[in-house]
Design a protein around this motif. Sequence first.
Motif: not given
Length: 165
Positions: A151-165
């Motif tokens: 779950d921590h990994i998934r959260r980080c991947r979502r945050k990374r995706w948001i940062a790319w936006m």
Amino acid sequence: MSMQLLEQYMLETDQAFAQQDYVRGKNILEEALAIEPDYGEAHNYMGWLYLYHINNHDKAEQHLRLAIRFAPSCRGAYVHLSALLTDQRRFEEMQMLLEKAFQVRGINRLALFTDLGRLHEQMEDYGEAVRYYKEAMRAAMQNTDIDQVRDHIRRCRRKRWIAWM
């Protein structure tokens, strides 16, 4: 003070905490520390109590640092102090603490790698956070721990995706 008496104090403290009688547990710890001020395990318990139940981070940090000073192999003190430093965003201190903690025999590597992941996640270095979370998964011995780290990994991947936006 004999080690046997100190161990008796700790058993009584454990019993008080198990019954959620934190006042009694604190009194027992204070008595033990009055007799033996450099008893690291008692400082660890006191730090834990202040951190999680009394919510006094200054006293928690003071006791946890004393625990590490007087009992460098006291595994819990590193884990609790790491949590405190993470919550206070004191990243440089936390990094140094964790480097020292990894040298302690029998320490909970899952907790340390998870804390390193949290450290990098809070610094918005999501790739490095994911790397440490993967190390935490390797150290995990329970499926529930693996699921939590996933779950921590998934959260980080979502945050990374948001940062790319």
